[in-house]
Design an enzyme around this catalytic site. Structure first.
Site, PDB file in Angstrom:
ATOM      1  N   GLU A   1     -16.115   6.467   5.572  1.00 49.28           N
ATOM      2  CA  GLU A   1     -15.347   5.829   6.637  1.00 49.28           C
ATOM      3  C   GLU A   1     -15.305   6.749   7.846  1.00 49.28           C
ATOM      4  O   GLU A   1     -15.930   7.817   7.844  1.00 49.28           O
ATOM      5  CB  GLU A   1     -13.933   5.496   6.152  1.00 49.28           C
ATOM      6  CG  GLU A   1     -13.134   6.718   5.695  1.00 49.28           C
ATOM      7  CD  GLU A   1     -11.726   6.387   5.205  1.00 49.28           C
ATOM      8  OE1 GLU A   1     -11.194   5.321   5.529  1.00 49.28           O
ATOM      9  OE2 GLU A   1     -11.145   7.239   4.501  1.00 49.28           O
TER      10      GLU A   1
ATOM     11  N   LYS B   1      -2.618   7.065   1.065  1.00 51.29           N
ATOM     12  CA  LYS B   1      -2.390   7.366   2.487  1.00 51.29           C
ATOM     13  C   LYS B   1      -1.315   8.456   2.536  1.00 51.29           C
ATOM     14  O   LYS B   1      -0.144   8.202   2.799  1.00 51.29           O
ATOM     15  CB  LYS B   1      -1.970   6.085   3.219  1.00 51.29           C
ATOM     16  CG  LYS B   1      -2.408   6.075   4.669  1.00 51.29           C
ATOM     17  CD  LYS B   1      -2.365   4.687   5.256  1.00 51.29           C
ATOM     18  CE  LYS B   1      -2.242   4.701   6.755  1.00 51.29           C
ATOM     19  NZ  LYS B   1      -3.188   5.518   7.484  1.00 51.29           N
TER      20      LYS B   1
ATOM     21  N   ARG C   1       0.835  -1.212   0.000  1.00 50.87           N
ATOM     22  CA  ARG C   1       0.000   0.000   0.000  1.00 50.87           C
ATOM     23  C   ARG C   1       0.868   1.260   0.000  1.00 50.87           C
ATOM     24  O   ARG C   1       0.551   2.251  -0.655  1.00 50.87           O
ATOM     25  CB  ARG C   1      -0.955  -0.013   1.203  1.00 50.87           C
ATOM     26  CG  ARG C   1      -1.993   1.101   1.133  1.00 50.87           C
ATOM     27  CD  ARG C   1      -3.087   0.952   2.169  1.00 50.87           C
ATOM     28  NE  ARG C   1      -2.580   1.091   3.525  1.00 50.87           N
ATOM     29  CZ  ARG C   1      -3.312   0.888   4.620  1.00 50.87           C
ATOM     30  NH1 ARG C   1      -4.573   0.510   4.510  1.00 50.87           N
ATOM     31  NH2 ARG C   1      -2.797   1.037   5.820  1.00 50.87           N
TER      32      ARG C   1
HETATM   33  N1  PXG Z   1      -9.146   4.955   7.076  1.00 53.87           N
HETATM   34  C1  PXG Z   1      -8.182   5.876   7.213  1.00 53.87           C
HETATM   35  C2  PXG Z   1      -8.404   7.248   6.705  1.00 53.87           C
HETATM   36  C3  PXG Z   1      -6.980   5.514   7.833  1.00 53.87           C
HETATM   37  O1  PXG Z   1      -5.999   6.402   7.962  1.00 53.87           O
HETATM   38  C4  PXG Z   1      -7.853   3.281   8.155  1.00 53.87           C
HETATM   39  C5  PXG Z   1      -9.012   3.690   7.515  1.00 53.87           C
HETATM   40  C6  PXG Z   1      -7.717   1.856   8.586  1.00 53.87           C
HETATM   41  O2  PXG Z   1      -6.805   1.173   7.728  1.00 53.87           O
HETATM   42  P1  PXG Z   1      -5.913  -0.047   8.235  1.00 53.87           P
HETATM   43  O3  PXG Z   1      -5.135  -0.451   7.050  1.00 53.87           O
HETATM   44  O4  PXG Z   1      -5.041   0.483   9.354  1.00 53.87           O
HETATM   45  O5  PXG Z   1      -6.854  -1.095   8.703  1.00 53.87           O
HETATM   46  C7  PXG Z   1      -6.815   4.193   8.313  1.00 53.87           C
HETATM   47  C8  PXG Z   1      -5.540   3.785   8.975  1.00 53.87           C
HETATM   48  C9  PXG Z   1      -3.260   6.913  13.699  1.00 53.87           C
HETATM   49  C10 PXG Z   1      -3.400   5.725  12.831  1.00 53.87           C
HETATM   50  O6  PXG Z   1      -2.132   7.172  14.135  1.00 53.87           O
HETATM   51  C11 PXG Z   1      -4.240   5.757  11.751  1.00 53.87           C
HETATM   52  C12 PXG Z   1      -4.358   4.643  10.944  1.00 53.87           C
HETATM   53  C13 PXG Z   1      -3.661   3.507  11.198  1.00 53.87           C
HETATM   54  C14 PXG Z   1      -2.806   3.484  12.277  1.00 53.87           C
HETATM   55  C15 PXG Z   1      -2.663   4.614  13.114  1.00 53.87           C
HETATM   56  O7  PXG Z   1      -4.253   7.592  13.990  1.00 53.87           O
HETATM   57  N2  PXG Z   1      -5.192   4.759   9.898  1.00 53.87           N
END
Ligand code: PXG
Length: 290
Positions: A183, A150, A50
């Site tokens: 989301e 991301k 990713r």
């Molecule tokens: N939506 C968004 C916008 C994200 O940034 C997710 C969904 C979930 O994706 P994953 O692949 O983690 O299942 C994310 C992921 C933080 C933090 O520090 C944010 C994420 C992951 C880890 C830490 O707030 N976001």
């Protein structure tokens, strides 16, 4: 603590980047958030894929191969003896001058990998569930900044989080320009209705979440029907269960959306089963530190 800065392990205090770095000046870069469970960097390969896809979408060339990048993650975790925690990987366009043109970043990208502990939502929310609120700010449109990238530009999500906080909610439901659910600010949204697990499709403006995909795969293995489709707030309000998924939050129940009680107002039974299944694989699928 030691930080991996451009492939070199340096003490935290010396892990600094230039004020002319375009990651800081313009949010020009990409990142990942990864978990390590019992010395296993969970689904590291998927996170690296990713990361490279995000970089490709913004025409940022990562100077090392995916295999080398995996090794750099292992190196960062090892140097800090981190067996359980969180890894934050950031790649920026690098140092340029005051002008947003990426051509000015002649020295190449900056990258750093932080291996540290993670702070979760307080435990009571895992037991009793979250109350979440739809916010006015819309999820970025794919035509402006695709939510699947991301990127270091998280202002859209941050503004949504601020709005949720202002309403006394810990998390926001973000909807897209067409009014469909996308989301949360750092997590994907899932619901259960009549025994079926549903989540918004990626085109609705959701990150292609690794936790979301893992949960959907586990559900299929458990014989649960799964559907990805466009969803409205009505779908959330009338769901039997609702929960959020994300690397940091893992699976966390939602018991209220816009003051509507979801199901019986308690964390759902299917979510609990999926959560158990999730935790049964976190130490096995991925890349081992040792
Ligand atoms: N939506 C968004 C916008 C994200 O940034 C997710 C969904 C979930 O994706 P994953 O692949 O983690 O299942 C994310 C992921 C933080 C933090 O520090 C944010 C994420 C992951 C880890 C830490 O707030 N976001």
């Amino acid at each position: 603590m030691q930080i991996n800065l451009n492939g070199v392990m340096v003490p935290k205090e010396q892990a600094v980047v230039s004020v002319f770095d375009h990651g800081l000046l313009y949010g020009d870069g990409v990142f990942e958030g990864i978990r390590i469970y019992g010395g296993n960097i969970f689904k590291l390969g998927e996170h690296i894929d990713r990361l490279y896809d995000s970089a490709k979408a913004i025409m940022l060339t990562i100077p090392i191969s995916k295999k080398q990048m995996i090794d750099e993650h292992v190196k960062a975790a090892k140097a800090n003896n981190l067996m359980d925690g969180y890894i934050r990987t950031v790649i920026t366009r690098g140092v340029g001058d005051l002008g947003l043109d990426p051509k000015n970043c002649k020295g190449g990208t900056t990258y750093f990998i932080i291996a540290d502990k993670v702070s979760l939502y307080p435990a009571e929310y895992y037991e009793n569930g979250l109350s979440i609120t739809t916010v006015a700010i819309r999820r970025n449109m794919g035509e402006t900044l695709d939510p699947r990238i991301k990127s270091l530009n998280y202002l859209n999500n941050i503004l949504a989080k601020i709005e949720a906080n202002n309403h006394g909610s810990l998390e926001a439901v973000m909807i897209n320009q067409a009014g469909y659910v996308a989301e949360a600010t750092g997590d994907n949204i899932c619901i259960v209705k009549d025994g079926v697990l549903l989540t918004p499709d990626r085109a609705s403006g959701a990150l292609d979440g690794i936790t979301r995909n893992t949960v959907m795969d586990l559900a299929v293995e458990m014989g649960i029907k799964t559907v990805e489709k466009m969803m409205t707030r009505y779908d959330l309000y009338t769901a039997d269960e609702c929960f959020l998924t994300g690397t940091a939050a893992e699976l966390i129940p939602v018991v209220k959306v816009d003051s509507r009680v979801i199901g019986d107002g308690k964390p759902g039974v299917m979510m609990k089963k999926l959560k158990d299944a999730y935790h049964s694989i976190t130490k096995t699928i991925g890349v081992k530190v040792q």
